[in-house]
Write a protein that holds these residues in place. Structure first.
Motif, PDB file in Angstrom:
ATOM      1  N   LEU A   1      63.487  16.917   2.098  1.00 38.35           N
ATOM      2  CA  LEU A   1      62.849  16.746   0.787  1.00 38.35           C
ATOM      3  C   LEU A   1      63.851  16.246  -0.250  1.00 38.35           C
ATOM      4  O   LEU A   1      63.514  15.407  -1.087  1.00 38.35           O
ATOM      5  CB  LEU A   1      62.211  18.066   0.339  1.00 38.35           C
ATOM      6  CG  LEU A   1      60.976  18.463   1.145  1.00 38.35           C
ATOM      7  CD1 LEU A   1      60.593  19.912   0.875  1.00 38.35           C
ATOM      8  CD2 LEU A   1      59.816  17.541   0.845  1.00 38.35           C
TER       9      LEU A   1
ATOM     10  N   LYS B   1      56.304  14.090  -0.285  1.00 33.61           N
ATOM     11  CA  LYS B   1      57.185  14.298  -1.449  1.00 33.61           C
ATOM     12  C   LYS B   1      57.358  12.982  -2.209  1.00 33.61           C
ATOM     13  O   LYS B   1      57.265  12.940  -3.438  1.00 33.61           O
ATOM     14  CB  LYS B   1      58.544  14.843  -0.990  1.00 33.61           C
ATOM     15  CG  LYS B   1      59.565  15.021  -2.091  1.00 33.61           C
ATOM     16  CD  LYS B   1      59.143  16.082  -3.080  1.00 33.61           C
ATOM     17  CE  LYS B   1      60.227  16.326  -4.122  1.00 33.61           C
ATOM     18  NZ  LYS B   1      59.784  17.275  -5.138  1.00 33.61           N
TER      19      LYS B   1
ATOM     20  N   TYR C   1      60.492  22.860  -4.145  1.00 32.41           N
ATOM     21  CA  TYR C   1      61.001  23.052  -2.785  1.00 32.41           C
ATOM     22  C   TYR C   1      62.381  23.699  -2.734  1.00 32.41           C
ATOM     23  O   TYR C   1      62.666  24.493  -1.847  1.00 32.41           O
ATOM     24  CB  TYR C   1      61.018  21.725  -2.020  1.00 32.41           C
ATOM     25  CG  TYR C   1      62.143  20.804  -2.420  1.00 32.41           C
ATOM     26  CD1 TYR C   1      63.379  20.864  -1.791  1.00 32.41           C
ATOM     27  CD2 TYR C   1      61.970  19.879  -3.446  1.00 32.41           C
ATOM     28  CE1 TYR C   1      64.407  20.027  -2.170  1.00 32.41           C
ATOM     29  CE2 TYR C   1      62.991  19.042  -3.823  1.00 32.41           C
ATOM     30  CZ  TYR C   1      64.213  19.122  -3.188  1.00 32.41           C
ATOM     31  OH  TYR C   1      65.232  18.296  -3.588  1.00 32.41           O
TER      32      TYR C   1
ATOM     33  N   LEU D   1      55.817  21.612  -3.110  1.00 32.37           N
ATOM     34  CA  LEU D   1      56.689  20.436  -3.059  1.00 32.37           C
ATOM     35  C   LEU D   1      57.533  20.271  -4.320  1.00 32.37           C
ATOM     36  O   LEU D   1      58.699  19.887  -4.239  1.00 32.37           O
ATOM     37  CB  LEU D   1      55.867  19.166  -2.813  1.00 32.37           C
ATOM     38  CG  LEU D   1      55.384  18.982  -1.382  1.00 32.37           C
ATOM     39  CD1 LEU D   1      54.390  17.832  -1.303  1.00 32.37           C
ATOM     40  CD2 LEU D   1      56.554  18.758  -0.449  1.00 32.37           C
TER      41      LEU D   1
END
Length: 182
Positions: free
Chosen positions: A110, A62, A96, A93
């Motif tokens: 994340l 990330k 997310y 990603l």
């Protein structure tokens, strides 16, 4: 056991490098102390294995995506596959927070990677820390934040030096650079 597995994953990814293999080394060899320091920190993170490697790889990927380091995305995608992340987790990603590909804990990891990568930090790190410490020990949390901080340094250094992707993730799903919403 995790250290041995992660070392094998790194060795396999580096062996899969097909091009531009010496970009970073070509720069750091000019400053041996920086080369030694970089190698030492990389090794320390590799051998620090209290945290689930999937979480560490997810956070680093990330971070690399937010910074846009193509080399980091290349090696990070290869390592993410090795650690068991799914193709969907790698491709989702940028979305997310609304994706069902991640657990609540992975979404918090994340969010922390995003908060630590933004300049200036715009998310509440105290709230994230408190929420993550309900599922991680302080040791695991320290390892996670060190990995994210190092990926920030690593990705920015690689970009500034012009380190190019080597093809470690060729033929695999690869994470893409993301446009941060600052």
């Amino acid at each position: 056991m995790r250290a041995i597995t992660r070392t094998r994953h790194y060795a396999r990814a580096l062996a899969d490098a097909r091009r531009h293999r010496t970009d970073l080394l070509g720069w750091l060899i000019r400053r041996p102390w920086l080369l030694i320091g970089t190698g030492t920190y990389e090794t320390a993170l590799l051998l620090s294995n209290r945290l689930d490697p999937r979480l560490k790889e997810l956070a680093e990927l990330k971070t690399a995506g937010l910074i846009g380091c193509e080399f980091c995305l290349d090696i990070g995608s290869a390592l993410a596959h090795s650690s068991g992340l799914t193709e969907r987790q790698i491709t989702d990603l940028s979305t997310y927070s609304t994706s069902d590909a991640y657990t609540d804990q992975e979404k918090l990891v994340l969010a922390l990677a995003e908060a630590m990568t933004r300049t200036p930090a715009t998310l509440d790190l105290e709230d994230l820390r408190t929420r993550l410490l309900t599922s991680l020990s302080k040791t695991q949390y320290a390892e996670l934040t060190a990995a994210i901080a190092w990926e920030n340094q690593r990705a920015r250094l690689n970009q500034a030096l012009g380190v190019r992707p080597t093809g470690m993730a060729d033929g695999m799903t690869c994470a893409l650079p993301q446009r941060p919403e600052y």
